[in-house]
Design a protein around this motif. Structure first.
Motif, PDB file in Angstrom:
ATOM      1  N   LEU A 157     -32.146  11.592 -27.747  1.00 35.58           N
ATOM      2  CA  LEU A 157     -31.170  11.936 -28.773  1.00 35.58           C
ATOM      3  C   LEU A 157     -29.999  12.679 -28.143  1.00 35.58           C
ATOM      4  CD1 LEU A 157     -30.462  12.068 -31.834  1.00 35.58           C
ATOM      5  CD2 LEU A 157     -31.655  14.266 -31.889  1.00 35.58           C
ATOM      6  N   SER A 158     -28.784  12.211 -28.420  1.00 37.62           N
ATOM      7  CA  SER A 158     -27.593  12.884 -27.906  1.00 37.62           C
ATOM      8  C   SER A 158     -27.478  14.298 -28.472  1.00 37.62           C
ATOM      9  CB  SER A 158     -26.343  12.085 -28.268  1.00 37.62           C
ATOM     10  OG  SER A 158     -25.165  12.828 -27.961  1.00 37.62           O
ATOM     11  N   ALA A 159     -27.173  15.248 -27.602  1.00 34.69           N
ATOM     12  CA  ALA A 159     -27.010  16.632 -28.046  1.00 34.69           C
ATOM     13  C   ALA A 159     -25.798  16.797 -28.955  1.00 34.69           C
ATOM     14  CB  ALA A 159     -26.873  17.552 -26.839  1.00 34.69           C
ATOM     15  N   ARG A 160     -24.915  15.793 -29.004  1.00 35.20           N
ATOM     16  CA  ARG A 160     -23.736  15.895 -29.871  1.00 35.20           C
ATOM     17  C   ARG A 160     -24.108  15.916 -31.351  1.00 35.20           C
ATOM     18  NH1 ARG A 160     -19.994  11.141 -28.270  1.00 35.20           N
ATOM     19  NH2 ARG A 160     -21.936  10.224 -27.527  1.00 35.20           N
ATOM     20  N   PHE A 161     -25.308  15.440 -31.688  1.00 33.43           N
ATOM     21  CA  PHE A 161     -25.738  15.519 -33.085  1.00 33.43           C
ATOM     22  C   PHE A 161     -25.966  16.960 -33.510  1.00 33.43           C
ATOM     23  CE2 PHE A 161     -26.973  10.978 -32.622  1.00 33.43           C
ATOM     24  CZ  PHE A 161     -26.368  10.489 -33.769  1.00 33.43           C
ATOM     25  N   MET A 162     -26.135  17.869 -32.552  1.00 28.77           N
ATOM     26  CA  MET A 162     -26.397  19.266 -32.881  1.00 28.77           C
ATOM     27  C   MET A 162     -25.145  20.001 -33.346  1.00 28.77           C
ATOM     28  SD  MET A 162     -29.627  19.380 -32.189  1.00 28.77           S
ATOM     29  CE  MET A 162     -29.691  17.643 -32.622  1.00 28.77           C
ATOM     30  N   ASP A 163     -23.968  19.436 -33.074  1.00 27.51           N
ATOM     31  CA  ASP A 163     -22.723  20.170 -33.297  1.00 27.51           C
ATOM     32  C   ASP A 163     -22.477  20.540 -34.750  1.00 27.51           C
ATOM     33  OD1 ASP A 163     -22.264  20.010 -30.620  1.00 27.51           O
ATOM     34  OD2 ASP A 163     -20.872  18.313 -30.726  1.00 27.51           O
ATOM     35  N   SER A 164     -22.861  19.663 -35.683  1.00 31.96           N
ATOM     36  CA  SER A 164     -22.471  19.902 -37.075  1.00 31.96           C
ATOM     37  C   SER A 164     -23.635  19.924 -38.059  1.00 31.96           C
ATOM     38  CB  SER A 164     -21.486  18.806 -37.508  1.00 31.96           C
ATOM     39  OG  SER A 164     -22.080  17.536 -37.378  1.00 31.96           O
ATOM     40  N   VAL A 165     -24.862  20.085 -37.563  1.00 31.56           N
ATOM     41  CA  VAL A 165     -26.021  19.990 -38.448  1.00 31.56           C
ATOM     42  C   VAL A 165     -26.630  21.351 -38.753  1.00 31.56           C
ATOM     43  CG1 VAL A 165     -28.314  19.008 -38.732  1.00 31.56           C
ATOM     44  CG2 VAL A 165     -26.521  17.657 -37.660  1.00 31.56           C
ATOM     45  N   TRP A 166     -26.774  22.204 -37.767  1.00 26.66           N
ATOM     46  CA  TRP A 166     -27.516  23.452 -37.987  1.00 26.66           C
ATOM     47  C   TRP A 166     -26.651  24.682 -37.840  1.00 26.66           C
ATOM     48  CZ3 TRP A 166     -29.973  19.552 -35.086  1.00 26.66           C
ATOM     49  CH2 TRP A 166     -31.082  18.973 -35.717  1.00 26.66           C
ATOM     50  N   GLU A 167     -27.039  25.699 -38.592  1.00 25.87           N
ATOM     51  CA  GLU A 167     -26.438  27.008 -38.415  1.00 25.87           C
ATOM     52  C   GLU A 167     -27.146  27.715 -37.254  1.00 25.87           C
ATOM     53  OE1 GLU A 167     -23.886  28.188 -40.024  1.00 25.87           O
ATOM     54  OE2 GLU A 167     -23.715  26.471 -41.395  1.00 25.87           O
ATOM     55  N   TRP A 168     -26.418  28.633 -36.635  1.00 23.91           N
ATOM     56  CA  TRP A 168     -27.023  29.419 -35.559  1.00 23.91           C
ATOM     57  C   TRP A 168     -27.938  30.494 -36.148  1.00 23.91           C
ATOM     58  CZ3 TRP A 168     -26.623  27.819 -30.688  1.00 23.91           C
ATOM     59  CH2 TRP A 168     -25.555  26.994 -30.338  1.00 23.91           C
ATOM     60  N   THR A 169     -29.076  30.702 -35.499  1.00 24.30           N
ATOM     61  CA  THR A 169     -30.041  31.726 -35.896  1.00 24.30           C
ATOM     62  C   THR A 169     -30.184  32.732 -34.762  1.00 24.30           C
ATOM     63  OG1 THR A 169     -31.293  30.142 -37.228  1.00 24.30           O
ATOM     64  CG2 THR A 169     -32.416  32.169 -36.615  1.00 24.30           C
ATOM     65  N   SER A 170     -30.187  34.010 -35.105  1.00 22.31           N
ATOM     66  CA  SER A 170     -30.294  35.048 -34.088  1.00 22.31           C
ATOM     67  C   SER A 170     -31.655  34.990 -33.391  1.00 22.31           C
ATOM     68  CB  SER A 170     -30.092  36.422 -34.729  1.00 22.31           C
ATOM     69  OG  SER A 170     -30.272  37.452 -33.767  1.00 22.31           O
ATOM     70  N   MET A 171     -31.650  35.162 -32.067  1.00 21.52           N
ATOM     71  CA  MET A 171     -32.870  35.193 -31.253  1.00 21.52           C
ATOM     72  C   MET A 171     -33.026  36.589 -30.644  1.00 21.52           C
ATOM     73  SD  MET A 171     -34.513  32.174 -31.036  1.00 21.52           S
ATOM     74  CE  MET A 171     -34.344  32.092 -32.827  1.00 21.52           C
ATOM     75  N   PRO A 172     -33.860  37.445 -31.224  1.00 20.44           N
ATOM     76  CA  PRO A 172     -34.007  38.805 -30.697  1.00 20.44           C
ATOM     77  C   PRO A 172     -34.583  38.816 -29.276  1.00 20.44           C
ATOM     78  CG  PRO A 172     -34.922  38.620 -32.913  1.00 20.44           C
ATOM     79  CD  PRO A 172     -34.670  37.228 -32.434  1.00 20.44           C
ATOM     80  N   ILE A 173     -34.098  39.743 -28.484  1.00 22.19           N
ATOM     81  CA  ILE A 173     -34.600  39.953 -27.127  1.00 22.19           C
ATOM     82  C   ILE A 173     -35.653  41.056 -27.186  1.00 22.19           C
ATOM     83  CG2 ILE A 173     -33.963  40.629 -24.774  1.00 22.19           C
ATOM     84  CD1 ILE A 173     -31.082  39.722 -25.503  1.00 22.19           C
ATOM     85  N   VAL A 174     -36.784  40.831 -26.533  1.00 24.97           N
ATOM     86  CA  VAL A 174     -37.854  41.829 -26.506  1.00 24.97           C
ATOM     87  C   VAL A 174     -37.971  42.394 -25.089  1.00 24.97           C
ATOM     88  CG1 VAL A 174     -39.093  40.751 -28.409  1.00 24.97           C
ATOM     89  CG2 VAL A 174     -39.632  40.092 -26.060  1.00 24.97           C
ATOM     90  N   GLN A 175     -38.753  43.454 -24.953  1.00 26.81           N
ATOM     91  CA  GLN A 175     -38.846  44.141 -23.672  1.00 26.81           C
ATOM     92  C   GLN A 175     -39.367  43.215 -22.573  1.00 26.81           C
ATOM     93  OE1 GLN A 175     -37.650  47.291 -23.148  1.00 26.81           O
ATOM     94  NE2 GLN A 175     -37.963  46.777 -20.972  1.00 26.81           N
ATOM     95  N   ALA A 176     -40.316  42.330 -22.923  1.00 27.99           N
ATOM     96  CA  ALA A 176     -40.847  41.408 -21.916  1.00 27.99           C
ATOM     97  C   ALA A 176     -39.750  40.498 -21.373  1.00 27.99           C
ATOM     98  CB  ALA A 176     -41.977  40.569 -22.518  1.00 27.99           C
ATOM     99  N   ASP A 177     -38.789  40.131 -22.226  1.00 27.66           N
ATOM    100  CA  ASP A 177     -37.660  39.322 -21.760  1.00 27.66           C
ATOM    101  C   ASP A 177     -36.828  40.095 -20.754  1.00 27.66           C
ATOM    102  OD1 ASP A 177     -38.255  37.135 -23.518  1.00 27.66           O
ATOM    103  OD2 ASP A 177     -37.289  38.228 -25.161  1.00 27.66           O
ATOM    104  N   LEU A 178     -36.512  41.349 -21.072  1.00 29.21           N
ATOM    105  CA  LEU A 178     -35.696  42.167 -20.178  1.00 29.21           C
ATOM    106  C   LEU A 178     -36.416  42.413 -18.863  1.00 29.21           C
ATOM    107  CD1 LEU A 178     -33.156  43.813 -19.652  1.00 29.21           C
ATOM    108  CD2 LEU A 178     -34.235  45.752 -20.819  1.00 29.21           C
ATOM    109  N   ASP A 179     -37.734  42.641 -18.913  1.00 32.42           N
ATOM    110  CA  ASP A 179     -38.494  42.900 -17.690  1.00 32.42           C
ATOM    111  C   ASP A 179     -38.464  41.711 -16.737  1.00 32.42           C
ATOM    112  OD1 ASP A 179     -39.127  45.369 -18.695  1.00 32.42           O
ATOM    113  OD2 ASP A 179     -41.112  44.780 -19.420  1.00 32.42           O
ATOM    114  N   ALA A 180     -38.302  40.498 -17.290  1.00 29.15           N
ATOM    115  CA  ALA A 180     -38.295  39.295 -16.457  1.00 29.15           C
ATOM    116  C   ALA A 180     -36.895  38.907 -15.997  1.00 29.15           C
ATOM    117  CB  ALA A 180     -38.919  38.127 -17.225  1.00 29.15           C
TER     118      ALA A 180
END
Length: 306
Positions: A157-180
């Protein structure tokens, strides 16, 4: 010549009407071609779904698909290491900077500090006094989007279909992410409400980094096959034939057909209006000429004997 200006204006109006019609027909041509293409796509599109992925779609053939888009694996920011099981991941970074403002008439200037998407060159400020409004710092990891190879109904599937279909959703960063994350990030940043901020109090040059994503949802789309990949159909007007949820090909094409028909109607109305204005001018010229013609003298009445 009697009514010479009227004859000239009528001739010009006729020419304008003919030219407007020809220009209108030329401008409306792409809209009419788009409608024909829409009808052809709707009539020939092969039905695909996660439950029934057909393998017999020729290259350049149209497809109507309903299914759940999937990424080959978690989408990863290769620079920071942050990763989530989504379709598209976006890193957004901002920096706290002085910006210069001006009054409406441009005669006075002021300064305020705000989050900017990129470093602001304070040496270009028109009013900076002794350099008090100096901007420091830089963004190590600027705003950037990441996407993994996508698939739906057994096809890529072409990634261009993503441009106008979905709203952006926040992705929280957790401590394990920062540690890596790389050492420069771990040493310089801390987590506040799920985002990364420069450690300590926010001062000029502080950086704020957050992540947003587009998650997978069932979707319907109309596309064209290029090899084993589904690409968006190019209708020439930027229309994306994709929607969340289950929709028939007729539903997806209806909006595109409506837009094309509206464009054709507006062009036809514009051409007709141009011709009407020309003839209205000719009519006004006729009335003006008629008023300006010298009137015949009143017949003289001679009294005599009967």
């Amino acid at each position: 010549m009697m009514y010479g200006r009227t004859i000239m204006a009528t001739s010009v109006a006729a020419v304008v009407a003919v030219v407007s019609g020809l220009v209108g027909a030329g401008l409306a041509g792409p809209a009419r071609d788009r409608i024909k293409m829409i009808d052809r796509i709707e009539a020939t599109a092969t039905e695909l779904s996660d439950a029934d992925p057909s393998e017999n779609v020729p290259d350049g053939g149209y497809v109507h698909v309903f299914g759940m888009p999937r990424a080959e694996g978690p989408v990863k920011d290769g620079e920071t290491g942050f990763s989530r099981d989504v379709l598209v991941l976006k890193r957004r970074s901002q920096i706290l900077q002085w910006v210069e403002t001006s009054s409406n008439d441009g005669d006075s200037y002021g300064h305020r500090i705000e989050w900017a998407d990129a470093s602001v060159d304070s040496t270009r400020f028109r009013r900076n006094g002794d350099g008090h409004f100096f901007n420091a710092g830089r963004i190590l990891y600027p705003t950037k989007a990441f996407v993994a190879p996508l698939g739906i109904a057994g096809k890529r599937l072409s990634a261009r279909f993503m441009d106008s279909v979905w709203e952006w959703t926040s992705m929280p960063i957790v401590q394990a992410d920062l540690d890596a994350m790389p050492a420069p990030l771990r040493d310089r940043f801390e987590i506040r409400k799920g985002d990364l901020f420069t450690k300590g109090n926010a001062v000029n040059g502080s950086v704020w980094t957050s992540y947003d994503a587009k998650r997978a949802h069932p979707m319907s789309l109309v596309g064209v096959m290029h090899g084993d990949r589904i690409d968006p159909v190019d209708l020439g007007d930027g229309t994306s034939l994709a929607k969340l949820g289950q929709h028939s090909a007729a539903e997806l094409m209806a909006e595109a057909r409506s837009d094309a028909a509206r464009a054709e109607t507006l062009i036809d109305l514009g051409a007709g209006a141009a011709g009407a204005v020309g003839f209205a001018f000719a009519a006004a010229t006729f009335l003006d000429e008629r008023k300006s013609r010298p009137k015949a003298p009143e017949p003289a009445i001679i009294w005599g004997r009967g």
